[in-house]
Design a protein around this motif. Structure first.
Motif, PDB file in Angstrom:
ATOM      1  N   ASP A 239       6.705 -10.634  30.341  1.00  0.00           N
ATOM      2  CA  ASP A 239       8.180 -10.695  30.404  1.00  0.00           C
ATOM      3  C   ASP A 239       8.867  -9.628  29.560  1.00  0.00           C
ATOM      4  N   SER A 240       8.241  -8.465  29.390  1.00  0.00           N
ATOM      5  CA  SER A 240       8.934  -7.382  28.685  1.00  0.00           C
ATOM      6  C   SER A 240      10.300  -7.148  29.322  1.00  0.00           C
ATOM      7  N   GLY A 241      11.285  -6.940  28.485  1.00  0.00           N
ATOM      8  CA  GLY A 241      12.630  -6.681  28.978  1.00  0.00           C
ATOM      9  C   GLY A 241      13.467  -7.916  29.198  1.00  0.00           C
ATOM     10  N   ALA A 242      12.895  -9.102  29.010  1.00  0.00           N
ATOM     11  CA  ALA A 242      13.629 -10.354  29.200  1.00  0.00           C
ATOM     12  C   ALA A 242      13.572 -11.188  27.919  1.00  0.00           C
ATOM     13  N   HIS A 243      14.369 -12.264  27.901  1.00  0.00           N
ATOM     14  CA  HIS A 243      14.374 -13.215  26.778  1.00  0.00           C
ATOM     15  C   HIS A 243      14.489 -12.460  25.451  1.00  0.00           C
ATOM     16  N   LEU A 244      15.513 -11.625  25.378  1.00  0.00           N
ATOM     17  CA  LEU A 244      15.618 -10.640  24.301  1.00  0.00           C
ATOM     18  C   LEU A 244      15.729 -11.260  22.920  1.00  0.00           C
ATOM     19  N   GLN A 245      16.282 -12.473  22.843  1.00  0.00           N
ATOM     20  CA  GLN A 245      16.439 -13.133  21.551  1.00  0.00           C
ATOM     21  C   GLN A 245      15.469 -14.297  21.389  1.00  0.00           C
TER      22      GLN A 245
ATOM     23  N   LEU B  83      18.421 -16.890  33.807  1.00  0.00           N
ATOM     24  CA  LEU B  83      16.993 -17.213  33.769  1.00  0.00           C
ATOM     25  C   LEU B  83      16.227 -16.345  32.780  1.00  0.00           C
ATOM     26  N   GLU B  84      16.673 -15.108  32.602  1.00  0.00           N
ATOM     27  CA  GLU B  84      15.905 -14.176  31.763  1.00  0.00           C
ATOM     28  C   GLU B  84      16.585 -13.870  30.436  1.00  0.00           C
ATOM     29  N   ASP B  85      17.644 -14.613  30.100  1.00  0.00           N
ATOM     30  CA  ASP B  85      18.325 -14.439  28.807  1.00  0.00           C
ATOM     31  C   ASP B  85      18.746 -12.988  28.581  1.00  0.00           C
ATOM     32  N   LEU B  86      19.527 -12.457  29.524  1.00  0.00           N
ATOM     33  CA  LEU B  86      19.932 -11.062  29.480  1.00  0.00           C
ATOM     34  C   LEU B  86      21.454 -10.945  29.447  1.00  0.00           C
ATOM     35  N   PRO B  87      21.981  -9.839  28.901  1.00  0.00           N
ATOM     36  CA  PRO B  87      23.434  -9.667  28.802  1.00  0.00           C
ATOM     37  C   PRO B  87      24.053  -9.301  30.153  1.00  0.00           C
ATOM     38  N   LEU B  88      24.865 -10.197  30.695  1.00  0.00           N
ATOM     39  CA  LEU B  88      25.443  -9.999  32.019  1.00  0.00           C
ATOM     40  C   LEU B  88      26.340  -8.770  32.069  1.00  0.00           C
ATOM     41  N   SER B  89      27.145  -8.568  31.048  1.00  0.00           N
ATOM     42  CA  SER B  89      28.071  -7.433  31.085  1.00  0.00           C
ATOM     43  C   SER B  89      27.320  -6.105  31.144  1.00  0.00           C
TER      44      SER B  89
END
Length: 563
Positions: free
Chosen positions: A439-445, A113-119
């Motif tokens: 949404d700082s910290g999310a949707h990084l790209q 949902l937030e476009d973040l790196p799972l690893s």
């Protein structure tokens, strides 16, 4: 801890009151004295604020730094934009309380949902907790550049109690509801500021998120728990983009919260001209709720976005199942999928059969520009619609063809939608409308939410004069602190936390995006250069000096304060 004297500036105290000339003395992390021509003590460092304003540190009202605070403890560029406190745990998602058995499902959803790196979540968080007290201790022991305040995410709560399979499939039993309430109560007693929930989203498999299956009895029990902790609030991600359902959704929670005297925030009053009909409806809903004595605050964005959309991970195409599946498939199969005639046939049919939304980018292909090519094939700087017309292709086929030529690492860019700025600023003057929801910290790209706060001061205050400086600063500090129950910060007053920012309006700007290749998984994120704020102070420690971050990390977990 250093003692400071901020001298020669004009104080904008965060209450909305007129600015005034004063010096501010800081001792032991608190504001100790405010007055004119204060003499520095021998043990004080003087911070020169001549020609500048001294304001409360800015608060970010909606972030997803729950992961980034562990792998990017500087949380750049937040300090260089005057930020001293952020609110995390939004949208129903937090990393506590979270049982090990629930971790995989919740993190997969969170990162989707937030476009973040799972690893990064799996490898960089210490996971020394499953319940909130241990989480609070871990966060308080992590050296970070800003203070953090955390909601309990209802999705994490529900999945921890019910298990992933049941949480995604059914209503909770009375026993499960009681256990959720117990864990929430424990979290609130140990520093959580409230609970966030989500009745809007779907997961990567197009299943509704677990909290959409919660019945009123579950919400009522959890809001009963919030009511036991004065100042605790409910955050709702309701069906904000559905003109026909938003009122029903919000009124459901309004009834539950009003009966229990709990404050809530709901999404959202739209800012753009293309959402004028929705804005009229949501303003009327906002005014109705306030007239009925419901302590609900509407949210509103203040920055026109130019988001980027990629094909590595993105929510943009979720309403077209074939495209959603391609986006969420292994990287090595994506190009083959895009070239497959059977997939293309299905993608065309599902593109045409999709649910429509006025603000959806895929429903406005003329607003989607080809922006970044991995291979250099191009074309760039033309819209998807123009490209489809020139090629004589269906929109879905045109997009697939362009991605095949340009590579999975390519990006589209959405043109910024025009804002109704007088309407937006009029609502920011409403004492019960929240902004700095970025949404700082999310949707990084996709974009960089961090830094959008400064746009309020440059665009609405300095460049257009639609707001006074006092109004702008109040929206970024005192109003937010009051909403969240952070009574020990948010204004420049003796005894308050020494969270301060020193800036001059002609020196600050929301800077242009650039790529930082510093995610733990090797991927990149959008970032911004420093805004030009002269000094940022967190708990009496300078995190920015002479417009440059110091690397200091005095932040900690903060919560609801008495008073």
């Amino acid at each position: 801890m250093a003692h400071l004297l901020v001298r020669g500036g004009t104080v904008v105290d965060g209450t909305g009151a007129p600015a005034y000339r004063a010096d501010v003395r800081v001792r032991d992390g608190r504001i100790a004295e405010i007055g004119t021509d204060l003499a520095p003590a021998a043990d004080e460092k003087v911070v020169d604020a001549a020609g500048a304003y001294v304001a409360p540190g800015f608060i970010e009202a909606h972030t997803h730094v729950d992961g980034a605070m562990w792998w990017n403890p500087d949380l750049d560029p937040l300090p260089a934009y005057g930020v001293t406190t952020v609110v995390m745990g939004n949208c129903g998602m937090s990393v506590a309380p979270l049982a090990p058995s629930a971790r995989g499902a919740v993190l997969d959803l969170f990162c989707f949902l937030e476009d973040l790196p799972l690893s990064a979540f799996q490898d960089k968080l210490p996971w020394s907790w499953d319940r909130w007290p241990a989480y609070r201790d871990a966060v308080s022991g992590q050296k970070i550049s800003v203070n953090v305040a955390g909601f309990v995410g209802h999705i994490a709560l529900r999945t921890t109690v019910m298990g992933p399979e049941a949480a995604w499939k059914r209503a909770a039993t009375a026993e499960e509801i009681a256990r959720m309430a117990e864990l929430l109560d424990e979290a609130l007693a140990n520093g959580a500021i409230g609970m966030s929930t989500n009745t809007f989203d779907k997961d990567r498999y197009l299943e509704v998120v677990p909290t959409r299956l919660a019945e009123d009895a579950e919400f009522e029990a959890l809001v009963d728990t919030l009511a036991k902790h004065p100042g605790a609030t409910l955050q709702m991600i309701n069906k904000f983009n559905d003109l026909d359902r938003i009122e029903e959704d919000v009124l459901r929670f309004a009834r539950i919260c009003k009966e229990r005297g709990v404050r809530g925030q709901w999404a959202a009053i739209p800012s753009t001209n293309i959402e004028a009909e929705m804005r009229v409806k949501t303003i009327a809903l906002h005014e109705r709720l306030r007239a009925e004595g419901v302590d609900f605050w509407g949210q509103m964005g203040h920055v026109p976005l130019e988001p980027y959309f990629n094909f590595e991970r993105s929510l943009t195409f979720q309403r077209v199942p074939a495209w959603n599946e391609m986006i969420n498939s292994p990287a090595e199969t994506k190009l083959a999928t895009l070239a497959d005639p059977a997939w293309r046939d299905r993608a065309r049919a599902e593109w045409d059969a999709r649910e429509r939304a006025a603000t959806s980018r895929i429903d406005r292909p003329e607003s989607l520009m080809f922006a970044i090519s991995e291979t250099g094939a191009g074309p760039l700087d033309i819209s998807l619609q123009q490209y489809a017309d020139e090629k004589g292709l269906h929109i879905s086929d045109a997009l697939a063809t362009w991605v095949l030529d340009n590579g999975i690492g390519s990006c589209l860019r959405g043109l910024a939608d025009e804002f109704d700025e007088p309407a937006v600023t009029g609502l920011f003057k409403d004492p019960h409308v929240l902004t700095n929801i970025n949404d700082s910290g999310a949707h990084l790209q996709m974009f960089c939410g961090a830094g959008q706060n400064v746009y309020m001061l440059t665009r609405y205050v300095r460049d257009t004069g639609l707001m006074t400086l006092e109004e702008g600063v109040h929206n970024l500090s005192g109003k937010l602190a009051a909403y969240f129950g952070m009574r020990d910060r948010g204004t420049v007053e003796v005894g308050k936390a020494a969270d301060l920012v020193v800036f001059a309006l002609d020196e600050i700007e929301m800077r242009e995006l650039f790529k930082s290749y510093d995610n733990p998984d090797g991927s990149w994120r959008f970032n911004r250069p420093p805004s030009g704020v002269r000094t940022t102070i967190v708990a009496g420690v300078e995190t920015v000096v002479d417009r440059a971050p110091t690397g200091a990390r005095p932040g900690t977990m903060v919560g609801i304060a008495a008073g």
